[in-house]
Design a protein around this motif. Structure first.
Motif, short mmCIF file in Angstrom:
data_model
loop_
_atom_site.label_atom_id
_atom_site.label_comp_id
_atom_site.label_asym_id
_atom_site.label_seq_id
_atom_site.Cartn_x
_atom_site.Cartn_y
_atom_site.Cartn_z
N ARG A 1 0.53 -1.27 -0.20
CA ARG A 1 -0.03 -0.07 0.19
C ARG A 1 0.53 1.34 0.08
O ARG A 1 1.11 2.61 0.88
N TRP A 2 1.96 1.29 -0.77
CA TRP A 2 2.57 2.43 -0.93
C TRP A 2 2.17 3.68 -1.33
O TRP A 2 2.69 4.53 -0.82
N ARG A 3 1.56 3.91 -1.93
CA ARG A 3 0.59 4.98 -2.40
C ARG A 3 0.24 5.62 -1.77
O ARG A 3 -0.11 6.30 -1.64
N LYS A 4 -0.50 4.54 -0.65
CA LYS A 4 -1.23 5.62 0.54
C LYS A 4 -0.28 6.10 1.63
O LYS A 4 -0.12 7.20 2.51
N VAL A 5 1.07 5.67 1.91
CA VAL A 5 2.26 5.32 2.73
C VAL A 5 2.48 7.39 2.37
O VAL A 5 3.00 7.68 2.62
N GLU A 6 3.05 6.84 0.27
CA GLU A 6 3.65 7.91 -0.36
C GLU A 6 2.73 9.65 0.34
O GLU A 6 2.89 10.24 0.57
N SER A 7 1.14 9.52 0.16
CA SER A 7 0.14 10.57 0.16
C SER A 7 0.45 10.48 1.90
O SER A 7 0.09 12.16 2.68
N ALA A 8 -0.31 9.98 2.49
CA ALA A 8 0.48 10.23 4.25
C ALA A 8 1.45 11.13 4.58
O ALA A 8 1.99 11.83 5.45
N SER A 9 2.97 10.25 3.93
CA SER A 9 4.16 10.71 4.44
C SER A 9 4.06 12.30 4.32
O SER A 9 4.75 13.53 4.81
N ALA B 1 12.07 9.74 -23.86
CA ALA B 1 12.34 8.25 -22.61
C ALA B 1 10.77 8.54 -21.49
O ALA B 1 9.92 9.07 -21.19
N VAL B 2 10.50 7.47 -21.06
CA VAL B 2 10.12 7.09 -19.89
C VAL B 2 10.81 7.89 -18.54
O VAL B 2 11.68 7.58 -17.71
N TYR B 3 10.10 8.57 -17.67
CA TYR B 3 10.27 9.06 -16.70
C TYR B 3 10.05 8.75 -15.41
O TYR B 3 8.81 9.57 -15.68
N VAL B 4 10.33 8.55 -14.90
CA VAL B 4 9.78 7.75 -13.38
C VAL B 4 10.56 8.22 -12.16
O VAL B 4 11.81 7.94 -11.42
N PRO B 5 9.87 9.36 -11.23
CA PRO B 5 10.26 10.16 -10.15
C PRO B 5 10.52 9.53 -9.44
O PRO B 5 9.41 8.23 -9.23
N SER B 6 11.52 9.86 -8.63
CA SER B 6 11.44 8.88 -7.29
C SER B 6 10.44 8.69 -6.37
O SER B 6 10.46 9.91 -6.10
N CYS B 7 10.85 7.76 -5.31
CA CYS B 7 9.39 8.18 -4.33
C CYS B 7 9.94 9.32 -3.31
O CYS B 7 9.37 9.73 -2.78
N TRP C 1 8.05 11.58 -20.54
CA TRP C 1 6.79 10.83 -20.04
C TRP C 1 6.47 10.18 -18.81
O TRP C 1 7.10 9.41 -18.35
N ILE C 2 5.58 10.48 -18.31
CA ILE C 2 5.77 10.03 -16.67
C ILE C 2 4.65 9.63 -16.44
O ILE C 2 3.10 9.81 -16.51
N PRO C 3 4.74 8.25 -16.02
CA PRO C 3 3.63 7.18 -16.63
C PRO C 3 2.49 7.78 -15.03
O PRO C 3 2.70 8.22 -14.53
N ALA C 4 1.25 7.44 -15.93
CA ALA C 4 0.08 8.10 -14.75
C ALA C 4 -0.35 7.24 -13.60
O ALA C 4 -0.62 7.61 -12.78
N GLU C 5 0.25 6.26 -13.52
CA GLU C 5 0.30 5.34 -12.18
C GLU C 5 1.88 5.24 -11.68
O GLU C 5 1.67 3.93 -11.42
N VAL C 6 2.50 6.07 -11.95
CA VAL C 6 4.04 6.42 -11.13
C VAL C 6 3.58 5.91 -9.63
O VAL C 6 4.42 6.03 -9.08
N ALA C 7 2.64 6.44 -8.94
CA ALA C 7 2.63 6.84 -7.55
C ALA C 7 2.70 5.43 -6.81
O ALA C 7 1.74 4.77 -7.56
N GLY C 8 2.94 5.51 -6.26
CA GLY C 8 3.51 3.94 -4.94
C GLY C 8 4.42 2.70 -5.73
O GLY C 8 4.74 2.39 -5.00
N SER C 9 5.03 3.87 -6.85
CA SER C 9 5.87 2.64 -7.49
C SER C 9 7.65 2.65 -6.56
O SER C 9 7.65 3.77 -5.83
N LYS D 1 8.87 -5.93 -4.22
CA LYS D 1 8.39 -4.38 -4.99
C LYS D 1 9.43 -4.10 -5.88
O LYS D 1 9.01 -3.40 -6.78
N ALA D 2 10.36 -4.86 -5.72
CA ALA D 2 12.10 -4.51 -7.25
C ALA D 2 11.20 -5.66 -7.94
O ALA D 2 11.55 -4.86 -9.29
N ASN D 3 10.20 -6.55 -8.36
CA ASN D 3 9.39 -7.09 -9.03
C ASN D 3 8.43 -6.63 -9.81
O ASN D 3 8.48 -6.25 -11.16
N GLU D 4 7.42 -5.98 -8.57
CA GLU D 4 6.72 -4.96 -9.21
C GLU D 4 7.26 -3.72 -9.74
O GLU D 4 6.63 -3.37 -10.97
#
Length: 998
Positions: free
Chosen positions: A676-684, A721-727, A795-803, A821-824
């Motif tokens: 549930r890392w997406r929720k943890v991100e938001s809570a953080s 390129a795909v851009y994935v902002p780190s958590c 391009w930042i994918p819309a589903e990047v939150a929680g990755s 998380k690594a496999n995901e």
């Protein structure tokens, strides 16, 4: 949480005695604390054990360890040792190979506080001044370097580099050996020969003798003070001077012995090179291994560093033919000529990354020279190579000669040469020690000496690999005995006897060329020098140290078997660290080095646990202290692996031990958080804004960073390129101080992006990739905007939150959560990139590294195959390789300081980060002390003392001058650096975005 379990092993005969469990005994502890202060006495069981070992094959348990902060502390300890009859030994880098840095008395750590380098203008040398044959012209305009003894030699050279200078001594341990030890052992190296070592380049020094007298030999009244305050020592030295000078035969022998490299015994040539007793003593201190006095400060005459260099491996059919051109190559200007035999190169080709594959096919009897030339420009190199090729044309070689001028090729060549130590360390049998020996023969006889040495090694069952400084006649080799076995001890003793006979009787050479005498050669000093010269050395020792308090028995020893006692066993511990040779190369880069323990010390403590019977008092004490000293304060950053010649990542060991501490409930909770890392991100982010769990976990009220802003809207179509902002960059926002100092103003704009979604969420995926007049408020905006300007939209994918790459769980030892998380992440990257069609850009170096290399066995077979087809780029590589060539940079800022993070170094991107900074600033500095900041994800919140200790040296360097920009490439590191230095650190991307708005 339970304590980590001890290693499983059999009790060893050399285990620490039970009384060490209580630490430093009374009344010694109380008396030392009263003398120096409680903060300067290291009194725990783990302190005694971790200082009992060094890079040598010996081990001695000190009665106490004290950390001296100034020369006055040393003087107090010396007086105390004399009064109480307790030996005193100085310890700096702990790289001594022969037992010089160990004691069963008081061990004085002079590494932590005796640091610093000051560059001064040189003073022209008086014509004919003694002691520097043939190099007066070289030093006439030399800069001087005033250096404290705890300063790492490589650090001193980094400080001197902007001046185009360096120190003369250049041992392979340059990046760990401290200047005090280099001077005390007169350590040599590949380029210094006998004219650029410490003996030849130390202009003056400040010393403390056992009585407590402190003398600066450069002071105008030094000679008078020395004779007034140490009259017996001064008179005794004058008497020996006169005795040697009136004995022509002895004088000639001394000159001849020191015409080649020699660190056996004391430098009797001091009596021929100087007249005044204080200056004679200055020279005697060099190479005295801490047995005559303490060197509190050294002033070196520095030597020039060539602006351009070139190296080549030159292969010959055999050793004789390899040696044949050495003298001519040296005479025509070669700065280094290194000899290696084929068996060592063949082993390197099979085991060392970067070693040429074709070496696997070398004829076993062949040999190679690694030759280096240096010059001020390309034309100078051309001239040298023309001479070298003319020389080599008259000799038979078995492979084409190719001199490389590329920085990477030169670095690789020396890494292979210097990596032979670690190579043997990796391939040696479990339980064996690694002993590095060196001898010297007349240079013209080095081929014969190398063959004889190979034969002797083979006769006693040791590897016949030999390498050396060919121009100096200096040969190095390695022994791998298992001292837990009597037959190996006997084999070692027999070999040493054969070695002494070979070097002394056949070659009249040096039993120790540049490693110092130490315990293992002390019994043989008289065998090499003879009775008359050795008795003069004993007189020197008795004059300087009449009570025998300074490292007794280290240089001179009347016990013929002392070198066979206190040899340490190497019990099995965790496989990830079992190959450690305890060399200490890891220590200068470790963020906890000045707080708790270093990687070497963590391994030393584990080995002592393994030597102990289960549940013994010492084992219990070490396990309890290990929790904070080794586990809680380890950053697991992997910097140690880069420095380790054996390639050990002690962070991996720490992660394994943390895993063993977790119960099922803790593992389950970690896995649930990962899912549930997406929720943890938001809570953080909310917690950073309003207070929350992270704030409650932060010690001592350390200020928290601001939360991240929303991510910019981007589009998939046309993306390069795909851009994935780190958590971390989706949670932690830009530093307010950095934003204020560097500005967010865009020409003609409002300073805001037109489209921004809440942090971690993407709205309007078809929106344009930024605008030419916008200003970056977040790292994501900076990268998106700069890429757009360079014509390479991301391009930042819309589903990047929680990755997430999984590093937060990996570092804490939560294997299941990390695996999930690594496999995901790999599965998402595979889909986002169009199954590898687009490269993937990540904006935090630690996350980039974790994605690119999640660790052995972490990924499923399917995802491992996918990862192999993905192109993972850190933002440093993306900006340097792809963006910078397509951007127009406006007026640069005047000055910038750059902190390459530990992850940046591991990714091999340090040079590219520096070049990016040089494109943005006129004057760029990488602080000489820049290493891992110790923030380690969230450890900078939970253990801020780790970051404070790790950044303190760099902070003092950054504070020494103002900078317009403070740059790095990892958000949590920047938070730690800002806390440690008080300066506004941020990603280089912000400055790149601002200066490319033209």
């Amino acid at each position: 949480m339970s304590l980590a379990p001890p290693p499983v092993a059999e009790p060893a005969v050399d285990r620490a005695p039970d009384e060490i469990a209580a630490g430093v005994a009374q009344p010694l502890r109380g008396e030392l604390e009263a003398l120096l202060g409680a903060d300067r006495v290291l009194g725990k069981a783990s302190d005694i054990v971790k200082y009992a070992s060094d890079a040598s094959p010996y081990r001695l348990f000190p009665k106490a360890v004290v950390v001296a902060k100034e020369a006055g502390d040393v003087a107090k300890v010396l007086r105390y040792g004399r009064e109480k009859g307790i030996p005193v030994t100085f310890r700096a880098g702990g790289t001594s190979l022969n037992g010089q840095g160990q004691s069963d008395g008081i061990l004085v750590d002079v590494r932590r506080h005796f640091t610093g380098v000051a560059v001064e203008a040189g003073v022209p040398r008086e014509a004919g001044e003694s002691g520097h044959p043939g190099d007066d012209e070289l030093r006439t305009e030399a800069a001087l370097a005033r250096v404290k003894p705890g300063t790492v030699l490589g650090h001193a050279n980094r400080v001197l580099a902007p001046h185009g200078r360096k120190l003369g001594p250049d041992p392979a341990s340059t990046d760990i050996a401290c200047v005090g030890g280099v001077v005390a052992n007169n350590s040599g190296g590949m380029r210094c020969g006998t004219t650029l070592d410490s003996y030849s380049t130390v202009r003056s020094l400040t010393f403390v003798v056992p009585s407590g007298t402190t003398i600066d030999t450069a002071a105008p009244d030094a000679a008078e003070r020395f004779e007034r305050e140490e009259p017996e020592l001064a008179a005794g030295l004058a008497a020996i001077r006169d005795e040697i000078r009136t004995d022509a035969e002895l004088s000639e022998r001394i000159r001849r012995k020191f015409a080649i490299k020699n660190t056996t015994g004391y430098r009797l040539c001091a009596f021929l090179d100087e007249d005044e007793p204080v200056q004679i003593f200055r020279r005697l201190l060099i190479g005295s291994e801490g047995t005559l006095g303490f060197v509190a400060e050294v002033v070196f005459e520095t030597v020039p560093v060539p602006a351009r260099t070139t190296t080549a491996w030159i292969h010959f059919p055999d050793i004789d033919q390899a040696i044949a051109p050495v003298r001519d190559l040296v005479d025509c200007g070669a700065s280094a000529v290194e000899l290696m035999v084929a068996p060592a190169l063949i082993t390197a080709a099979w085991n060392m990354v970067g070693a040429p594959e074709e070496w696997k096919e070398l004829p076993p009897e062949s040999a190679v020279l690694l030759v280096e030339f240096g010059a001020e420009d390309e034309a100078g190199l051309d001239a040298y190579l023309a001479k070298a090729n003319e020389i080599l044309a008259g000799h038979e070689t078995i492979r084409p000669i190719d001199f490389s001028r590329e920085e990477e090729g030169i670095e690789l060549a020396w890494r292979v040469r210097e990596g032979l130590h670690g190579l043997i360390g990796r391939v040696r049998l479990p339980g064996t020690a690694l002993i590095v020996e060196d001898v010297c023969v007349p240079p013209e006889r080095i081929a014969e000496g190398a063959r004889d040495l190979q034969a002797l090694l083979g006769e006693h069952g040791f590897l016949p690999g030999v390498a050396g400084h060919a121009s100096a006649g200096n040969l190095h080799f390695m022994l791998t005995p298992d001292f837990a076995k009597q037959e190996d001890l006997d084999r070692y003793e027999a070999f040493m006897a054969g070695l002494v006979e070979l070097i002394v009787d056949k070659y009249d050479g040096s039993l120790k060329a540049e490693h110092g005498t130490g315990i293992n050669m002390a019994p043989y000093v008289e065998r090499e020098w003879g009775e008359q010269a050795t008795e003069l050395m004993w007189r020197v020792k008795e004059l300087a140290d009449p009570d025998g308090v300074l490292s007794p028995g280290v240089v001179l020893n009347r016990d013929p078997g002392v070198h066979l006692r206190n040899l340490k066993t190497t019990p099995p511990i965790e496989e990830s660290a079992s190959a450690c040779v305890e060399c200490g190369f890891c220590e200068p880069v470790c963020p906890s080095r000045n707080l708790t323990t270093t990687p070497r010390q963590r391994i030393v403590l584990r080995r002592e646990m393994a030597r102990q019977p289960a549940g013994s008092p010492v084992q219990r004490a070490l396990l309890e202290e290990f929790e904070y000293e080794a586990l809680e304060t380890c950053a697991t950053d992997g910097s140690c692996q880069l420095a380790c010649p054996v390639g050990i990542d002690t962070g991996k060991l720490v992660k394994e031990l943390r895993t063993q501490q977790h119960g099922e409930r803790a593992e389950a909770a970690a896995l649930a958080a990962a899912k549930r890392w997406r929720k943890v991100e938001s809570a953080s982010r909310l917690g950073l804004r309003f207070g929350g769990p992270l704030a409650r976990r932060t010690k001592r009220g350390a200020a928290l960073p601001s939360p991240a802003e929303g991510l910019p809207a981007t589009g998939r179509e046309g993306a390069a390129a795909v851009y994935v902002p780190s958590c971390t960059n989706r949670i932690f926002g830009r530093s307010a101080a950095a934003a204020g100092s560097n500005g967010r103003r865009g020409p003609g704009g409002t300073g805001e992006f037109a489209g921004r979604a809440p942090a971690g969420e993407l709205g309007g995926a078809s929106s344009p990739n930024g605008s030419a007049t916008s200003a970056a408020g977040s790292i994501a905006e900076a990268l998106v905007e700069t890429s757009h300007r360079a014509g390479l939209p991301v391009w930042i994918p819309a589903e990047v939150a929680g990755s997430c790459c999984g590093l937060p769980w990996s570092s804490k030892g939560f294997a299941d959560a990390h695996r999930h998380k690594a496999n995901e992440m790999v599965a998402k990257l595979w889909a986002w990139s169009g199954e590898g069609a687009l490269p993937i850009v990540i904006d935090a170096a630690s996350c980039t590294g974790s994605v690119a290399d999640p660790g052995e066995g972490v990924l499923s077979e399917e995802n491992a195959g996918r990862l192999a087809q993905l192109q993972i780029l850190d933002s440093v590589a993306w900006a340097h390789d792809r963006l910078l060539p397509n951007l127009e940079i406006g007026a640069k800022v005047a000055t910038a300081t750059v902190h390459p993070t530990c992850a940046t170094r591991r990714l091999g991107l340090t040079h590219r980060l520096e070049r990016l900074a040089q494109a943005l600033a006129e004057d760029v500095q990488v602080p000489p002390s820049a290493t891992c900041c110790g923030f380690a994800g969230d450890r900078g919140f939970t253990n801020p003392e780790l970051t404070a200790a790790a950044t303190a040296p760099e902070a003092s360097e950054v504070a020494a001058r103002p900078f317009d920009a403070h740059l790095s490439s990892n958000r949590t590191c920047e938070i730690g650096l800002e806390r440690g230095t008080g300066a506004p650190y941020e990603s280089f991307l912000f400055l790149l975005e601002r200066l490319s708005r033209v």
